[in-house]
Design a protein around this motif. Structure first.
Motif, PDB file in Angstrom:
ATOM      1  N   UNK A 136       0.814  -1.211   0.000  1.00 56.99           N
ATOM      2  CA  UNK A 136       0.000   0.000   0.000  1.00 56.99           C
ATOM      3  C   UNK A 136       0.855   1.272   0.000  1.00 56.99           C
ATOM      4  N   UNK A 137       2.044   1.209   0.609  1.00 56.31           N
ATOM      5  CA  UNK A 137       2.932   2.382   0.625  1.00 56.31           C
ATOM      6  C   UNK A 137       3.416   2.707  -0.784  1.00 56.31           C
ATOM      7  N   UNK A 138       3.933   1.696  -1.491  1.00 54.26           N
ATOM      8  CA  UNK A 138       4.416   1.941  -2.852  1.00 54.26           C
ATOM      9  C   UNK A 138       3.266   2.352  -3.778  1.00 54.26           C
ATOM     10  N   UNK A 139       2.099   1.744  -3.592  1.00 51.24           N
ATOM     11  CA  UNK A 139       0.943   2.125  -4.410  1.00 51.24           C
ATOM     12  C   UNK A 139       0.573   3.578  -4.170  1.00 51.24           C
ATOM     13  N   UNK A 140       0.680   4.038  -2.935  1.00 54.30           N
ATOM     14  CA  UNK A 140       0.400   5.436  -2.620  1.00 54.30           C
ATOM     15  C   UNK A 140       1.409   6.364  -3.285  1.00 54.30           C
ATOM     16  N   UNK A 141       2.690   5.976  -3.296  1.00 52.10           N
ATOM     17  CA  UNK A 141       3.703   6.784  -3.977  1.00 52.10           C
ATOM     18  C   UNK A 141       3.359   6.964  -5.456  1.00 52.10           C
ATOM     19  N   UNK A 161      -7.222 -10.857  -4.466  1.00 53.45           N
ATOM     20  CA  UNK A 161      -8.075  -9.754  -4.908  1.00 53.45           C
ATOM     21  C   UNK A 161      -8.283  -8.728  -3.799  1.00 53.45           C
ATOM     22  N   UNK A 162      -8.274  -9.147  -2.543  1.00 51.90           N
ATOM     23  CA  UNK A 162      -8.244  -8.200  -1.425  1.00 51.90           C
ATOM     24  C   UNK A 162      -7.018  -8.521  -0.592  1.00 51.90           C
ATOM     25  N   UNK A 163      -6.534  -7.541   0.167  1.00 52.23           N
ATOM     26  CA  UNK A 163      -5.242  -7.747   0.833  1.00 52.23           C
ATOM     27  C   UNK A 163      -5.398  -7.649   2.347  1.00 52.23           C
ATOM     28  N   UNK A 164      -5.005  -6.528   2.927  1.00 52.83           N
ATOM     29  CA  UNK A 164      -4.990  -6.402   4.386  1.00 52.83           C
ATOM     30  C   UNK A 164      -6.270  -5.740   4.878  1.00 52.83           C
ATOM     31  N   UNK A 165      -7.356  -6.485   4.839  1.00 51.26           N
ATOM     32  CA  UNK A 165      -8.626  -5.959   5.342  1.00 51.26           C
ATOM     33  C   UNK A 165      -9.272  -7.009   6.238  1.00 51.26           C
ATOM     34  N   UNK A 167     -11.804  -9.735   7.639  1.00 52.77           N
ATOM     35  CA  UNK A 167     -12.539 -10.761   6.901  1.00 52.77           C
ATOM     36  C   UNK A 167     -13.987 -10.343   6.638  1.00 52.77           C
ATOM     37  N   UNK A 168     -14.588  -9.615   7.584  1.00 52.18           N
ATOM     38  CA  UNK A 168     -15.990  -9.215   7.428  1.00 52.18           C
ATOM     39  C   UNK A 168     -16.201  -8.250   6.254  1.00 52.18           C
ATOM     40  N   UNK A 169     -15.102  -7.636   5.761  1.00 43.69           N
ATOM     41  CA  UNK A 169     -15.223  -6.675   4.663  1.00 43.69           C
ATOM     42  C   UNK A 169     -14.917  -7.271   3.294  1.00 43.69           C
ATOM     43  N   UNK A 170     -14.495  -8.531   3.256  1.00 42.69           N
ATOM     44  CA  UNK A 170     -14.045  -9.120   1.997  1.00 42.69           C
ATOM     45  C   UNK A 170     -15.160  -9.129   0.954  1.00 42.69           C
ATOM     46  N   UNK A 171     -16.340  -9.567   1.331  1.00 41.72           N
ATOM     47  CA  UNK A 171     -17.447  -9.665   0.373  1.00 41.72           C
ATOM     48  C   UNK A 171     -17.799  -8.303  -0.223  1.00 41.72           C
ATOM     49  N   UNK A 172     -17.715  -7.239   0.615  1.00 41.37           N
ATOM     50  CA  UNK A 172     -18.012  -5.888   0.120  1.00 41.37           C
ATOM     51  C   UNK A 172     -16.954  -5.412  -0.880  1.00 41.37           C
ATOM     52  N   UNK A 173     -15.693  -5.811  -0.627  1.00 33.45           N
ATOM     53  CA  UNK A 173     -14.581  -5.332  -1.454  1.00 33.45           C
ATOM     54  C   UNK A 173     -14.401  -6.145  -2.745  1.00 33.45           C
ATOM     55  N   UNK A 258      -2.708 -18.960  -9.078  1.00 41.65           N
ATOM     56  CA  UNK A 258      -3.975 -19.166  -8.379  1.00 41.65           C
ATOM     57  C   UNK A 258      -4.393 -17.829  -7.781  1.00 41.65           C
ATOM     58  N   UNK A 259      -5.609 -17.394  -8.064  1.00 36.47           N
ATOM     59  CA  UNK A 259      -6.124 -16.161  -7.480  1.00 36.47           C
ATOM     60  C   UNK A 259      -7.119 -16.506  -6.384  1.00 36.47           C
ATOM     61  N   UNK A 260      -6.825 -16.046  -5.168  1.00 39.22           N
ATOM     62  CA  UNK A 260      -7.739 -16.171  -4.034  1.00 39.22           C
ATOM     63  C   UNK A 260      -8.270 -14.800  -3.662  1.00 39.22           C
ATOM     64  N   UNK A 261      -9.169 -14.762  -2.672  1.00 33.28           N
ATOM     65  CA  UNK A 261      -9.903 -13.520  -2.431  1.00 33.28           C
ATOM     66  C   UNK A 261      -9.654 -12.865  -1.078  1.00 33.28           C
ATOM     67  N   UNK A 262      -9.009 -13.586  -0.172  1.00 38.29           N
ATOM     68  CA  UNK A 262      -8.638 -12.956   1.093  1.00 38.29           C
ATOM     69  C   UNK A 262      -7.337 -13.573   1.582  1.00 38.29           C
ATOM     70  N   UNK A 263      -6.683 -12.844   2.447  1.00 41.92           N
ATOM     71  CA  UNK A 263      -5.298 -13.108   2.840  1.00 41.92           C
ATOM     72  C   UNK A 263      -5.024 -14.575   3.166  1.00 41.92           C
TER      73      UNK A 263
END
Length: 328
Positions: A136-141, A161-165, A167-173, A258-263
């Motif tokens: 997230x730091x490099x993405x912000x730069x 597809x989602x990173x450091x969020x 678990x309850x927010x994964x479906x929304x993201x 392989x693409x997964x959806x939460x950490x």
């Protein structure tokens, strides 16, 4: 002849970052046409080079303009007090400063890629830096919101597809748009950097049994399947697969990514297979950035027992990706 230049950040100076960084740099000491710029407080470098009994083959600089030849460099972040074995406000500040400096080196064409030693999210928080990690730091730069955290190894490549969020927010993201650019970043990484011209990419389901056709959640039918069907890279994607059966049957061996959806959906199997060899790569950014796939290991700091193999592998990927980027 100009050497390929790899930046190395110190990570959290209270953890194993400086130790594994120096051990890994020494591993490449006989590699031709590669030079390193190690970003670290000067006294931390001096301490570990003495403890590890490594030769001093670095020039010490404090300004980007002082980097003007093919030598290895220490980019000094000053002299800093350390508290081995625990996160602190100072260690958070220094880890962020090292990351920031690496990006400036990249923007000024002093490095071709960067490999980052582990940082502590707690230390970042103590220092008032509100980012959950390197990605997230490099993405912000770069002011880039379409980035993807990937994990690389000889046995198994994965992405999230989602990173450091929470678990309850994964479906929304989890959205079709996010899946579209995740697939694009993965396919681009496979083609451009790994030389896989027709990658096979497996997409996991989000829910148990991949939703059981809507009985245990609708994300597969409403988001994941339409994303696969409508992706401009649909010839490369397969799924969604039932996650537990996918790993139990070792189906990951049949796919390039392989693409997964939460950490933890991806990181638990990945680390079980590759704990000392896995590499974290941020796809979708302009800067090539890799990192070992483990943490700061505060419990073994300053004992000269930290295993540098994941750091070594991360540097190997930085070198490979930088060479492929220049070639293409």
């Amino acid at each position: 002849m100009k050497k390929l230049s790899i930046g190395i950040t110190c990570g959290d100076i209270n953890g194993i970052g400086p130790e594994i960084a120096l051990k890994a740099i020494h591993y490449f000491s006989k590699t031709k046409n590669i030079r390193f710029i190690f970003i670290v407080p000067e006294n931390i470098y001096e301490y570990y080079s003495k403890i590890l009994n490594l030769p001093n083959n670095f020039k010490i600089v404090t300004d980007i303009e002082q980097i003007n030849d093919n030598n290895n460099y220490i980019f000094s972040l000053g002299k800093i007090d350390t508290e081995f074995g625990k996160p602190s406000k100072i260690s958070g500040e220094i880890s962020y400063k090292a990351i920031e400096t690496s990006y400036l080196l990249y923007k000024n064409n002093k490095i071709d890629a960067v490999t980052t030693a582990p940082i502590s999210k707690e230390a970042l928080n103590l220092s008032g830096i509100n980012f959950p990690g390197h990605t997230e730091i490099y993405a912000n730069f770069e002011k880039n919101s379409k980035y993807t955290m990937t994990f690389l190894s000889k046995k198994f490549n994965a992405a999230l597809t989602t990173i450091h969020i929470p678990l309850k927010n994964v479906s929304k993201e989890l959205t079709q748009g996010k899946l579209f650019f995740t697939i694009e970043n993965v396919v681009t990484t496979a083609k451009k950097y790994l030389n896989i011209l027709s990658p096979k990419v497996a997409i996991l389901g989000l829910n148990p049994h991949a939703g059981e056709n809507g009985l245990i959640g609708n994300e597969e039918n409403e988001i994941i399947k339409p994303s696969l069907e409508n992706s401009k890279y649909r010839e490369f994607v397969y799924g969604p697969f039932v996650p537990d059966a996918f790993f139990a049957k070792k189906l990951f061996l049949k796919y390039d990514f392989v693409i997964g959806h939460y950490h933890d959906q991806v990181l638990i199997p990945f680390k079980l297979i590759n704990f000392d060899q896995g590499v974290n790569y941020t796809a979708g950014l302009k800067i090539i950035r890799t990192s070992p796939d483990h943490g700061t290991a505060f419990d073994i700091t300053n004992k000269n027992i930290a295993n540098p193999q994941s750091m070594v592998q991360a540097i190997k990927y930085s070198i490979k990706f930088a060479k492929n980027s220049i070639a293409k």
